[in-house]
Every structure is written in structure tokens, then in C-alpha cells.
Design a protein around this motif. Structure first.
Motif, PDB file in Angstrom:
ATOM      1  N   UNK A  65       0.823  -1.205   0.000  1.00  0.00           N
ATOM      2  CA  UNK A  65       0.000   0.000   0.000  1.00  0.00           C
ATOM      3  C   UNK A  65       0.858   1.257   0.000  1.00  0.00           C
ATOM      4  N   UNK A  66       1.934   1.244   0.746  1.00  0.00           N
ATOM      5  CA  UNK A  66       2.818   2.410   0.783  1.00  0.00           C
ATOM      6  C   UNK A  66       3.465   2.656  -0.572  1.00  0.00           C
ATOM      7  N   UNK A  67       3.782   1.601  -1.289  1.00  0.00           N
ATOM      8  CA  UNK A  67       4.348   1.749  -2.628  1.00  0.00           C
ATOM      9  C   UNK A  67       3.328   2.345  -3.587  1.00  0.00           C
ATOM     10  N   UNK A  68       2.097   1.851  -3.534  1.00  0.00           N
ATOM     11  CA  UNK A  68       1.050   2.367  -4.415  1.00  0.00           C
ATOM     12  C   UNK A  68       0.778   3.838  -4.114  1.00  0.00           C
ATOM     13  N   UNK A  69       0.794   4.193  -2.831  1.00  0.00           N
ATOM     14  CA  UNK A  69       0.498   5.569  -2.435  1.00  0.00           C
ATOM     15  C   UNK A  69       1.668   6.528  -2.565  1.00  0.00           C
ATOM     16  N   UNK A  70       2.829   6.028  -2.965  1.00  0.00           N
ATOM     17  CA  UNK A  70       3.980   6.898  -3.129  1.00  0.00           C
ATOM     18  C   UNK A  70       4.714   7.219  -1.842  1.00  0.00           C
ATOM     19  N   UNK A  71       4.384   6.522  -0.745  1.00  0.00           N
ATOM     20  CA  UNK A  71       5.080   6.748   0.522  1.00  0.00           C
ATOM     21  C   UNK A  71       6.414   6.028   0.572  1.00  0.00           C
ATOM     22  N   UNK A  72       6.603   5.058  -0.292  1.00  0.00           N
ATOM     23  CA  UNK A  72       7.847   4.304  -0.375  1.00  0.00           C
ATOM     24  C   UNK A  72       8.145   4.075  -1.853  1.00  0.00           C
ATOM     25  N   UNK A  73       9.363   3.664  -2.147  1.00  0.00           N
ATOM     26  CA  UNK A  73       9.793   3.507  -3.529  1.00  0.00           C
ATOM     27  C   UNK A  73      10.202   2.060  -3.774  1.00  0.00           C
ATOM     28  N   UNK A  99      -0.323  13.823  -2.172  1.00  0.00           N
ATOM     29  CA  UNK A  99      -1.429  14.619  -1.630  1.00  0.00           C
ATOM     30  C   UNK A  99      -2.746  14.297  -2.319  1.00  0.00           C
ATOM     31  N   UNK A 100      -2.680  13.720  -3.515  1.00  0.00           N
ATOM     32  CA  UNK A 100      -3.906  13.389  -4.239  1.00  0.00           C
ATOM     33  C   UNK A 100      -4.515  12.075  -3.780  1.00  0.00           C
ATOM     34  N   UNK A 101      -3.767  11.308  -2.990  1.00  0.00           N
ATOM     35  CA  UNK A 101      -4.237  10.018  -2.481  1.00  0.00           C
ATOM     36  C   UNK A 101      -4.783  10.208  -1.078  1.00  0.00           C
ATOM     37  N   UNK A 102      -5.931   9.609  -0.778  1.00  0.00           N
ATOM     38  CA  UNK A 102      -6.479   9.658   0.569  1.00  0.00           C
ATOM     39  C   UNK A 102      -5.960   8.492   1.389  1.00  0.00           C
ATOM     40  N   UNK A 103      -5.318   8.776   2.513  1.00  0.00           N
ATOM     41  CA  UNK A 103      -4.753   7.731   3.362  1.00  0.00           C
ATOM     42  C   UNK A 103      -5.547   7.635   4.674  1.00  0.00           C
ATOM     43  N   UNK A 104      -5.894   6.411   5.056  1.00  0.00           N
ATOM     44  CA  UNK A 104      -6.494   6.143   6.362  1.00  0.00           C
ATOM     45  C   UNK A 104      -5.614   5.096   7.038  1.00  0.00           C
ATOM     46  N   UNK A 105      -5.018   5.461   8.184  1.00  0.00           N
ATOM     47  CA  UNK A 105      -4.083   4.571   8.855  1.00  0.00           C
ATOM     48  C   UNK A 105      -4.728   3.931  10.084  1.00  0.00           C
ATOM     49  N   UNK A 171      -8.853  12.032   4.829  1.00  0.00           N
ATOM     50  CA  UNK A 171      -8.487  11.312   3.609  1.00  0.00           C
ATOM     51  C   UNK A 171      -9.293  11.780   2.405  1.00  0.00           C
ATOM     52  N   UNK A 172     -10.494  12.303   2.655  1.00  0.00           N
ATOM     53  CA  UNK A 172     -11.392  12.675   1.563  1.00  0.00           C
ATOM     54  C   UNK A 172     -11.354  14.158   1.219  1.00  0.00           C
ATOM     55  N   UNK A 173     -10.611  14.951   1.983  1.00  0.00           N
ATOM     56  CA  UNK A 173     -10.679  16.404   1.803  1.00  0.00           C
ATOM     57  C   UNK A 173     -10.183  16.838   0.429  1.00  0.00           C
ATOM     58  N   UNK A 174      -9.276  16.091  -0.160  1.00  0.00           N
ATOM     59  CA  UNK A 174      -8.777  16.433  -1.480  1.00  0.00           C
ATOM     60  C   UNK A 174      -9.570  15.822  -2.615  1.00  0.00           C
ATOM     61  N   UNK A 175     -10.751  15.275  -2.305  1.00  0.00           N
ATOM     62  CA  UNK A 175     -11.609  14.616  -3.298  1.00  0.00           C
ATOM     63  C   UNK A 175     -10.816  13.582  -4.114  1.00  0.00           C
ATOM     64  N   UNK A 176     -10.195  12.613  -3.439  1.00  0.00           N
ATOM     65  CA  UNK A 176      -9.291  11.695  -4.125  1.00  0.00           C
ATOM     66  C   UNK A 176     -10.029  10.689  -4.999  1.00  0.00           C
ATOM     67  N   UNK A 177      -9.339  10.233  -6.023  1.00  0.00           N
ATOM     68  CA  UNK A 177      -9.835   9.119  -6.825  1.00  0.00           C
ATOM     69  C   UNK A 177      -9.325   7.787  -6.293  1.00  0.00           C
ATOM     70  N   UNK A 178      -8.328   7.849  -5.406  1.00  0.00           N
ATOM     71  CA  UNK A 178      -7.755   6.644  -4.790  1.00  0.00           C
ATOM     72  C   UNK A 178      -7.678   6.850  -3.285  1.00  0.00           C
ATOM     73  N   UNK A 179      -8.267   5.916  -2.527  1.00  0.00           N
ATOM     74  CA  UNK A 179      -8.181   5.922  -1.066  1.00  0.00           C
ATOM     75  C   UNK A 179      -7.495   4.634  -0.638  1.00  0.00           C
ATOM     76  N   UNK A 180      -6.481   4.769   0.192  1.00  0.00           N
ATOM     77  CA  UNK A 180      -5.722   3.641   0.712  1.00  0.00           C
ATOM     78  C   UNK A 180      -5.950   3.575   2.215  1.00  0.00           C
TER      79      UNK A 180
END
Length: 257
Positions: A65-73, A99-105, A171-180
Motif C-alpha cells: 500500500x505504501x508503494x502504491x500511495x507513493x510513501x515508499x519507492x 497529496x492526491x491520495x487519501x490515506x487512512x491509517x 483522507x477525503x478532503x482532497x476529493x481523491x480518486x484513490x483511497x488507501x
């Protein structure tokens, strides 16, 4: 992230696939051992899908999930979202993607001394000044998840379930198309966890964002239409299931159905 100035790279030819992973690998050193957290994962995910990534602890769920969200490489492989090769972006574009991805941890990751509204607004700070319309939108999101917007209440004083609702609104404030969502009910009791899960599912049904949720709980995974089971960083099985009626969830959770 790459420092190259180009912000797009050609995507693999995959008709209909909105999110594409090809032979993605990520390993970590642990003492003298090399742990293959993600070991050659390839997936095609359509826009608007609800995906549960399952498996035991250490299977590689969070790393994926971190890779998909760009938090890791990744060490190798490609992750392409809506035609954009995530890990070929410039540093500025990569930050914009995150910033375009909504994250819920699992453990909320709120700023406990700030109000719920300020926490919801926090992902927008990277884009500069917060506008009055953003503040209004944050309040609307908190209303949607059934939380007060009283600025005198600190997020750290809320219950676990309430804090996770703030995290969902954030997570939704940026109106994301992807939520992780990474184990979004793992820190909650079973009743509160079910309520939070219902809320996520209802909002996804209403707004149609792509939802990728990591969990080791079969009852949580059952709420998603597709389950991807990992073991030792590899895809073991993929299963499609009949998820709950989204209209019923909307009526019961948000009253908007």
C-alpha cells in the motif's frame, strides 16, 4: 523519487486498467537477512474497485500500500496510476501525487492538539494557503462522518472511533480518486470497527473512488468486492466476492441513499 523534470512516462498497454503494477519488488535489510516484503507483484485494478489486501502479519500488505500511495519507492518494477508512472515523477510532482491520495491509517496519525477541522485541512497545507471554501468543505465532511466541528475540541480528546472518523474525513478532503486504508479498524473494538467500515464502504459507494484496504480480518475483507491474498510478499490468490448492497449502506450510514 527521481529528480527528472518529466512528470509522465508511457504506461503499459493495459486497456481498461486504471492502476497497473508490474513485477513490483521491495526488500529490506533486517540484520544479516534480506526480507522480500513485496516480491514480484503484478496487478490490474479498475477505477472504482474495492480491493482487500489480506494475509498474515509480515505478508507485505502495508509495504504494498505504501508503494502504491507513493510513501515508499520500489527496488524494481512499475506502478502506473491513470497513465502516470508514479515512481518516475519529479520530486514536486511526486509530492503532489501523494497529496492526491487519501490515506487512512490504523492509528489515525492525527495532530492531537489541533481541532478536527484543522486535522482534516492538514493535507491541503502543501498547496499553500487554505481558502474559506476549504474550511467549509472540511466542516461538511465532518458533518458527513457525524462529528462536531467545534474548534475548542482537540482531536486527541476524541474516542478511538471518533478519531478514525476524523481520519476518514481528512483522507477525503482532497476529493481523491484513490483511497488507501491500512488496517483502518485494527485499533478499534469490534462494534466501532464495524461502524467505521460501514462508513468507508458507504462513502465509496456514493463517490466511486478506488478503495484499496489492507486487513488480516476476514470479516473486514468480506466487505470488498475483490480480495488479494499475500504471503511472503507474493500474490497467493485473488478472489471476487459479493459485497454488501451499497444503497442499503448509504441509507443506514449516511441517510443519502
Amino acid at each position: 523519487m527521481s529528480s527528472r523534470g518529466d512528470e509522465r512516462a508511457p504506461a503499459p498497454s493495459q486497456a481498461g486498467a486504471w492502476l497497473v503494477l508490474r513485477d513490483v519488488r521491495r526488500a529490506f535489510r533486517q540484520g544479516r537477512s534480506l526480507i522480500h516484503a513485496v516480491d514480484g507483484v503484478s496487478l490490474d485494478i479498475e477505477a472504482g474497485e474495492t480491493i482487500a489486501v489480506t494475509g498474515p502479519s509480515g505478508a507485505g500488505k502495508s509495504t504494498l500500500l505504501h508503494l502504491i500511495g507513493g510513501l515508499d519507492m520500489p527496488d524494481s518494477g512499475r506502478i502506473v496510476v491513470s497513465g502516470v508512472d508514479v515512481h518516475s515523477l519529479s520530486r514536486t510532482a511526486a509530492a503532489r501525487y501523494r497529496r492526491s491520495v487519501g490515506f487512512v491509517f490504523q492509528y489515525y496519525r492525527l495532530l492531537g492538539h489541533l481541532s478536527p477541522v484543522d486535522n482534516v485541512l492538514s493535507p491541503l497545507l502543501g498547496d499553500g494557503r487554505v481558502r474559506p471554501a476549504d474550511v467549509q468543505w472540511a466542516g461538511e465532511l465532518l458533518d458527513l462522518v457525524d462529528l462536531p466541528t467545534d474548534g475548542r475540541v482537540a482531536a486527541g480528546d476524541l474516542s478511538g472511533g471518533e478519531q478514525q472518523r476524523v481520519a476518514i474525513a481528512r483522507a477525503l478532503v482532497g476529493r481523491p480518486k484513490l483511497v488507501i486504508a491500512d488496517e483502518p479498524t485494527g485499533a478499534l473494538d469490534s462494534r466501532t470497527g464495524e461502524d467505521v467500515l460501514d462508513l468507508i464502504a458507504a462513502l465509496q459507494a456514493q463517490w466511486g473512488f478506488t478503495l484499496i484496504m489492507a486487513t488480516h480480518d476476514p470479516s473486514v475483507a468480506a466487505q470488498c468486492a475483490r480480495q488479494i491474498r499475500l504471503l511472503d510478499g507474493r500474490v497467493l490468490t485473488e478472489t471476487r466476492v459479493q459485497s454488501r448492497d451499497p444503497d442499503a449502506l448509504l441509507r443506514r450510514v449516511t441517510g443519502l441513499g
